[in-house]
Design a protein around this motif. Structure first.
Motif, mmCIF file in Angstrom:
data_model
loop_
_atom_site.group_PDB
_atom_site.id
_atom_site.type_symbol
_atom_site.label_atom_id
_atom_site.label_comp_id
_atom_site.label_asym_id
_atom_site.label_seq_id
_atom_site.Cartn_x
_atom_site.Cartn_y
_atom_site.Cartn_z
ATOM 1 N N ALA A 153 26.393 18.854 6.837
ATOM 2 C CA ALA A 153 25.976 20.069 7.569
ATOM 3 C C ALA A 153 24.999 19.723 8.695
ATOM 4 N N LYS A 154 25.201 20.401 9.828
ATOM 5 C CA LYS A 154 24.335 20.138 10.981
ATOM 6 C C LYS A 154 23.633 21.409 11.437
ATOM 7 N N ASP A 155 24.401 22.508 11.497
ATOM 8 C CA ASP A 155 23.807 23.788 11.919
ATOM 9 C C ASP A 155 23.480 24.571 10.649
ATOM 10 N N ILE A 156 22.228 24.431 10.198
ATOM 11 C CA ILE A 156 21.821 25.053 8.927
ATOM 12 C C ILE A 156 20.738 26.094 9.217
ATOM 13 N N ARG A 157 20.863 27.233 8.576
ATOM 14 C CA ARG A 157 19.830 28.274 8.645
ATOM 15 C C ARG A 157 19.442 28.627 7.221
ATOM 16 N N PHE A 158 18.211 29.077 7.048
ATOM 17 C CA PHE A 158 17.724 29.368 5.696
ATOM 18 C C PHE A 158 17.268 30.820 5.632
ATOM 19 N N VAL A 159 17.806 31.551 4.678
ATOM 20 C CA VAL A 159 17.445 32.978 4.537
ATOM 21 C C VAL A 159 16.756 33.191 3.195
ATOM 22 N N CYS A 160 15.597 33.821 3.244
ATOM 23 C CA CYS A 160 14.923 34.194 2.000
ATOM 24 C C CYS A 160 14.372 35.605 2.151
ATOM 25 N N LEU A 161 13.874 36.117 1.035
ATOM 26 C CA LEU A 161 13.294 37.455 1.043
ATOM 27 C C LEU A 161 11.791 37.348 1.276
ATOM 28 N N LEU A 162 11.166 36.452 0.513
ATOM 29 C CA LEU A 162 9.725 36.244 0.620
ATOM 30 C C LEU A 162 9.448 34.764 0.825
ATOM 31 N N ALA A 163 8.446 34.486 1.652
ATOM 32 C CA ALA A 163 8.065 33.090 1.873
ATOM 33 C C ALA A 163 6.565 32.943 1.677
ATOM 34 N N ALA A 164 6.159 31.837 1.066
ATOM 35 C CA ALA A 164 4.736 31.483 0.980
ATOM 36 C C ALA A 164 4.420 30.531 2.124
ATOM 37 N N PRO A 165 3.190 30.579 2.649
ATOM 38 C CA PRO A 165 2.841 29.656 3.738
ATOM 39 C C PRO A 165 3.082 28.202 3.359
ATOM 40 N N GLU A 166 2.844 27.871 2.073
ATOM 41 C CA GLU A 166 3.053 26.490 1.610
ATOM 42 C C GLU A 166 4.529 26.074 1.763
ATOM 43 N N GLY A 167 5.427 26.984 1.436
ATOM 44 C CA GLY A 167 6.863 26.695 1.517
ATOM 45 C C GLY A 167 7.321 26.565 2.958
ATOM 46 N N ILE A 168 6.780 27.408 3.801
ATOM 47 C CA ILE A 168 7.145 27.344 5.229
ATOM 48 C C ILE A 168 6.707 25.998 5.805
ATOM 49 N N ALA A 169 5.466 25.584 5.442
ATOM 50 C CA ALA A 169 4.945 24.309 5.956
ATOM 51 C C ALA A 169 5.790 23.145 5.447
ATOM 52 N N ARG A 170 6.162 23.200 4.176
ATOM 53 C CA ARG A 170 6.977 22.113 3.589
ATOM 54 C C ARG A 170 8.328 22.006 4.296
ATOM 55 N N LYS A 172 9.035 23.086 7.303
ATOM 56 C CA LYS A 172 8.866 22.691 8.703
ATOM 57 C C LYS A 172 8.709 21.174 8.813
ATOM 58 N N GLU A 173 8.004 20.619 7.813
ATOM 59 C CA GLU A 173 7.794 19.171 7.797
ATOM 60 C C GLU A 173 9.117 18.442 7.479
ATOM 61 N N ALA A 174 9.839 18.945 6.459
ATOM 62 C CA ALA A 174 11.057 18.248 6.008
ATOM 63 C C ALA A 174 12.254 18.533 6.911
ATOM 64 N N HIS A 175 12.357 19.767 7.393
ATOM 65 C CA HIS A 175 13.561 20.177 8.139
ATOM 66 C C HIS A 175 13.183 21.073 9.333
ATOM 67 N N PRO A 176 12.527 20.498 10.335
ATOM 68 C CA PRO A 176 12.097 21.310 11.479
ATOM 69 C C PRO A 176 13.273 21.922 12.250
ATOM 70 N N ASP A 177 14.474 21.384 12.021
ATOM 71 C CA ASP A 177 15.673 21.870 12.715
ATOM 72 C C ASP A 177 16.323 23.048 11.995
ATOM 73 N N VAL A 178 15.771 23.473 10.878
ATOM 74 C CA VAL A 178 16.390 24.559 10.098
ATOM 75 C C VAL A 178 15.542 25.829 10.232
ATOM 76 N N PRO A 179 16.007 26.807 11.000
ATOM 77 C CA PRO A 179 15.231 28.032 11.139
ATOM 78 C C PRO A 179 15.227 28.853 9.848
ATOM 79 N N ILE A 180 14.090 29.493 9.597
ATOM 80 C CA ILE A 180 13.911 30.296 8.383
ATOM 81 C C ILE A 180 13.885 31.772 8.785
ATOM 82 N N TYR A 181 14.606 32.581 8.027
ATOM 83 C CA TYR A 181 14.590 34.039 8.211
ATOM 84 C C TYR A 181 14.068 34.639 6.924
ATOM 85 N N THR A 182 13.024 35.449 7.018
ATOM 86 C CA THR A 182 12.435 36.058 5.821
ATOM 87 C C THR A 182 12.024 37.490 6.116
#
Ligand code: URA
Length: 210
Positions: A153-170, A172-182
Protein backbone atom coordinates in the motif's frame (compact mmCIF):
# COMPACT_ATOMS: atom_id res chain seq x y z
CA UNK A 1 -0.37 16.01 0.28
CA UNK A 2 -3.35 16.28 2.64
CA UNK A 3 -2.89 17.74 6.14
CA UNK A 4 -1.57 15.17 8.58
CA UNK A 5 -4.56 15.68 10.87
CA UNK A 6 -8.12 16.59 9.89
CA UNK A 7 -10.68 17.04 12.66
CA UNK A 8 -14.14 16.58 11.18
CA UNK A 9 -15.95 19.18 13.26
CA UNK A 10 -19.26 19.00 11.43
CA UNK A 11 -22.08 19.75 13.93
CA UNK A 12 -23.81 16.42 13.25
CA UNK A 13 -20.58 14.54 13.96
CA UNK A 14 -20.03 16.47 17.19
CA UNK A 15 -23.60 15.95 18.39
CA UNK A 16 -23.53 12.22 17.67
CA UNK A 17 -20.12 11.85 19.31
CA UNK A 18 -21.43 13.44 22.51
CA UNK A 19 -24.23 10.85 22.59
CA UNK A 20 -21.66 8.09 22.11
CA UNK A 21 -19.53 9.34 25.00
CA UNK A 22 -22.40 9.13 27.51
CA UNK A 23 -21.99 5.99 29.57
CA UNK A 24 -25.77 5.55 29.64
CA UNK A 25 -25.97 5.18 25.84
CA UNK A 26 -26.97 1.56 25.17
CA UNK A 27 -25.17 -0.79 22.80
CA UNK A 28 -27.65 -0.63 19.93
CA UNK A 29 -27.72 3.15 19.91
CA UNK A 30 -23.91 3.32 20.22
CA UNK A 31 -23.52 1.11 17.14
CA UNK A 32 -26.07 3.09 15.16
CA UNK A 33 -24.39 6.39 16.03
CA UNK A 34 -21.00 5.03 15.02
CA UNK A 35 -22.42 3.92 11.68
CA UNK A 36 -23.95 7.36 11.12
CA UNK A 37 -20.71 9.17 12.02
CA UNK A 38 -18.73 6.84 9.77
CA UNK A 39 -20.75 8.08 6.78
CA UNK A 40 -19.68 11.63 7.55
CA UNK A 41 -16.04 10.65 8.13
CA UNK A 42 -16.05 8.68 4.87
CA UNK A 43 -17.31 11.78 3.08
CA UNK A 44 -14.28 13.75 4.31
CA UNK A 45 -11.63 11.10 3.75
CA UNK A 46 -12.72 10.59 0.14
CA UNK A 47 -13.06 14.29 -0.67
CA UNK A 48 -9.93 14.43 -2.86
CA UNK A 49 -10.41 11.19 -4.82
CA UNK A 50 -9.65 11.59 -8.50
CA UNK A 51 -12.36 11.41 -11.15
CA UNK A 52 -12.35 10.56 -14.84
CA UNK A 53 -15.01 11.23 -17.44
CA UNK A 54 -17.11 8.42 -18.77
CA UNK A 55 -19.63 8.41 -21.56
CA UNK A 56 -23.14 7.67 -20.35
CA UNK A 57 -26.47 7.79 -22.06
CA UNK A 58 -29.23 9.56 -20.16
CA UNK A 59 -32.82 8.96 -21.33
CA UNK A 60 -32.35 12.13 -23.41
CA UNK A 61 -28.79 12.15 -24.75
CA UNK A 62 -25.22 11.03 -24.41
CA UNK A 63 -22.92 12.95 -22.06
CA UNK A 64 -19.52 12.85 -20.38
CA UNK A 65 -19.95 12.30 -16.66
CA UNK A 66 -17.44 11.78 -13.81
CA UNK A 67 -16.71 8.45 -12.13
CA UNK A 68 -14.02 7.51 -9.62
CA UNK A 69 -10.65 6.92 -11.25
CA UNK A 70 -8.61 3.76 -10.84
CA UNK A 71 -9.06 0.54 -8.93
CA UNK A 72 -11.71 0.07 -6.27
CA UNK A 73 -10.79 1.43 -2.85
CA UNK A 74 -9.58 -0.88 -0.11
CA UNK A 75 -11.08 -0.52 3.36
CA UNK A 76 -9.01 -2.08 6.10
CA UNK A 77 -10.65 -2.74 9.43
CA UNK A 78 -8.40 -3.07 12.42
CA UNK A 79 -10.21 -5.75 14.41
CA UNK A 80 -12.41 -5.75 16.18
CA UNK A 81 -13.55 -2.18 16.78
CA UNK A 82 -12.71 -1.17 13.19
CA UNK A 83 -15.74 -3.17 12.07
CA UNK A 84 -18.01 -0.58 13.67
CA UNK A 85 -16.66 2.03 11.24
CA UNK A 86 -16.44 -0.43 8.35
CA UNK A 87 -20.18 -1.11 8.20
CA UNK A 88 -21.02 2.55 7.63
CA UNK A 89 -18.17 3.30 5.22
CA UNK A 90 -19.21 0.28 3.12
CA UNK A 91 -22.72 1.68 2.86
CA UNK A 92 -21.21 4.75 1.22
CA UNK A 93 -18.62 2.88 -0.89
CA UNK A 94 -20.32 -0.48 -1.48
CA UNK A 95 -17.91 -1.71 -4.15
CA UNK A 96 -14.81 -1.21 -2.00
CA UNK A 97 -12.59 -4.22 -1.31
CA UNK A 98 -12.22 -5.10 2.34
CA UNK A 99 -9.33 -6.34 4.44
CA UNK A 100 -8.82 -7.12 8.11
CA UNK A 101 -5.87 -6.71 10.40
CA UNK A 102 -6.10 -8.43 13.76
CA UNK A 103 -3.93 -6.93 16.45
CA UNK A 104 -4.49 -7.09 20.16
CA UNK A 105 -2.90 -4.90 22.72
CA UNK A 106 -0.75 -6.66 25.27
CA UNK A 107 -2.25 -5.38 28.52
CA UNK A 108 1.16 -5.06 30.20
CA UNK A 109 3.38 -3.64 27.46
CA UNK A 110 0.54 -1.93 25.51
CA UNK A 111 2.40 -3.22 22.41
CA UNK A 112 0.45 -4.70 19.47
CA UNK A 113 0.51 -8.43 18.77
CA UNK A 114 -0.66 -9.62 15.31
CA UNK A 115 -3.09 -12.54 15.07
CA UNK A 116 -4.77 -12.02 11.66
CA UNK A 117 -3.92 -10.38 8.33
CA UNK A 118 -5.99 -10.69 5.16
CA UNK A 119 -6.10 -7.87 2.65
CA UNK A 120 -7.21 -7.39 -0.99
CA UNK A 121 -4.78 -7.90 -3.86
CA UNK A 122 -3.26 -4.93 -5.67
CA UNK A 123 -3.04 -2.64 -2.63
CA UNK A 124 -0.29 -0.68 -4.41
CA UNK A 125 -2.86 0.59 -6.94
CA UNK A 126 -5.67 1.37 -4.49
CA UNK A 127 -6.53 4.14 -2.08
CA UNK A 128 -6.41 2.35 1.25
CA UNK A 129 -8.61 3.60 4.07
CA UNK A 130 -7.65 2.16 7.44
CA UNK A 131 -10.37 2.12 10.10
CA UNK A 132 -9.99 2.02 13.86
CA UNK A 133 -12.27 4.08 16.11
CA UNK A 134 -9.72 4.78 18.86
CA UNK A 135 -6.25 6.19 18.14
CA UNK A 136 -4.84 5.77 21.65
CA UNK A 137 -1.10 5.00 22.01
CA UNK A 138 -0.89 4.72 18.23
CA UNK A 139 1.18 1.54 18.58
CA UNK A 140 -1.34 -0.81 16.97
CA UNK A 141 -2.29 1.71 14.28
CA UNK A 142 1.35 2.28 13.37
CA UNK A 143 1.96 -1.49 13.36
CA UNK A 144 -1.09 -2.09 11.14
CA UNK A 145 0.15 0.51 8.69
CA UNK A 146 3.62 -1.06 8.70
CA UNK A 147 1.95 -4.31 7.61
CA UNK A 148 -0.11 -2.56 4.92
CA UNK A 149 2.99 -0.86 3.53
CA UNK A 150 4.80 -4.22 3.49
CA UNK A 151 1.83 -5.56 1.50
CA UNK A 152 2.39 -2.78 -1.05
CA UNK A 153 0.00 0.00 0.00
CA UNK A 154 1.18 3.49 -0.88
CA UNK A 155 -1.83 5.80 -0.64
CA UNK A 156 -3.01 5.14 2.91
CA UNK A 157 -5.43 7.20 4.99
CA UNK A 158 -6.40 6.57 8.60
CA UNK A 159 -9.90 7.17 9.96
CA UNK A 160 -10.77 7.12 13.64
CA UNK A 161 -13.47 8.50 15.87
CA UNK A 162 -11.32 9.74 18.74
CA UNK A 163 -7.61 10.46 18.85
CA UNK A 164 -5.27 11.07 21.78
CA UNK A 165 -2.40 13.53 21.29
CA UNK A 166 0.01 10.67 22.10
CA UNK A 167 -1.40 8.55 19.26
CA UNK A 168 -1.30 11.40 16.78
CA UNK A 169 2.36 12.07 17.65
CA UNK A 170 3.25 8.38 17.33
CA UNK A 171 1.59 8.16 13.92
CA UNK A 172 3.20 11.35 12.72
CA UNK A 173 6.61 10.00 13.71
CA UNK A 174 6.05 6.51 12.22
CA UNK A 175 3.93 7.40 9.18
CA UNK A 176 4.05 11.12 8.33
CA UNK A 177 2.67 10.25 4.87
CA UNK A 178 -0.60 8.86 6.29
CA UNK A 179 -3.22 11.54 6.92
CA UNK A 180 -5.49 11.04 9.94
CA UNK A 181 -9.20 11.89 9.96
CA UNK A 182 -10.90 12.04 13.36
CA UNK A 183 -14.05 13.44 14.91
CA UNK A 184 -12.17 14.78 17.96
CA UNK A 185 -8.81 15.02 19.68
CA UNK A 186 -9.16 14.26 23.39
CA UNK A 187 -6.96 15.26 26.35
CA UNK A 188 -4.61 12.36 27.02
CA UNK A 189 -4.22 8.68 27.84
CA UNK A 190 -4.68 7.25 31.31
CA UNK A 191 -2.17 4.86 32.90
CA UNK A 192 -3.64 1.83 31.09
CA UNK A 193 -3.79 3.47 27.68
CA UNK A 194 -7.44 4.54 27.58
CA UNK A 195 -8.35 7.87 26.05
CA UNK A 196 -9.55 10.57 28.49
CA UNK A 197 -12.28 11.68 28.60
CA UNK A 198 -12.94 9.26 25.73
CA UNK A 199 -15.89 6.91 25.58
CA UNK A 200 -14.49 3.76 27.19
CA UNK A 201 -13.65 0.59 25.32
CA UNK A 202 -15.13 1.06 21.84
CA UNK A 203 -15.29 -2.68 21.10
CA UNK A 204 -17.04 -3.46 24.36
CA UNK A 205 -19.46 -0.60 23.92
CA UNK A 206 -20.37 -1.54 20.34
CA UNK A 207 -20.73 -5.27 20.98
CA UNK A 208 -21.99 -5.25 24.58
CA UNK A 209 -19.10 -7.33 25.89
CA UNK A 210 -17.65 -7.05 29.41
N1 URA B 1 -9.28 1.52 22.82
C1 URA B 1 -10.53 1.81 23.25
O1 URA B 1 -11.48 1.13 22.89
N2 URA B 1 -10.71 2.87 24.04
C2 URA B 1 -9.69 3.65 24.45
O2 URA B 1 -9.94 4.61 25.19
C3 URA B 1 -8.39 3.34 24.02
C4 URA B 1 -8.21 2.26 23.20
Amino acid sequence: MAEHLTVVDHPLVQHKLTLMRKKSTPTGQFRRLLREISHLLAYEVTRDLKLVSKTVETPLQEMQSPVLKGKKLALISILRAGNGLLDGVLELIPSARVGFVGLYRDEKTLKPVQYYFKVPKGLEDRTVITLDPMLATGNSSAAAIDLLKKAGAKDIRFVCLLAAPEGIARMKEAHPDVPIYTAAVDQRLNEVGYILPGLGDAGDRMYGTR
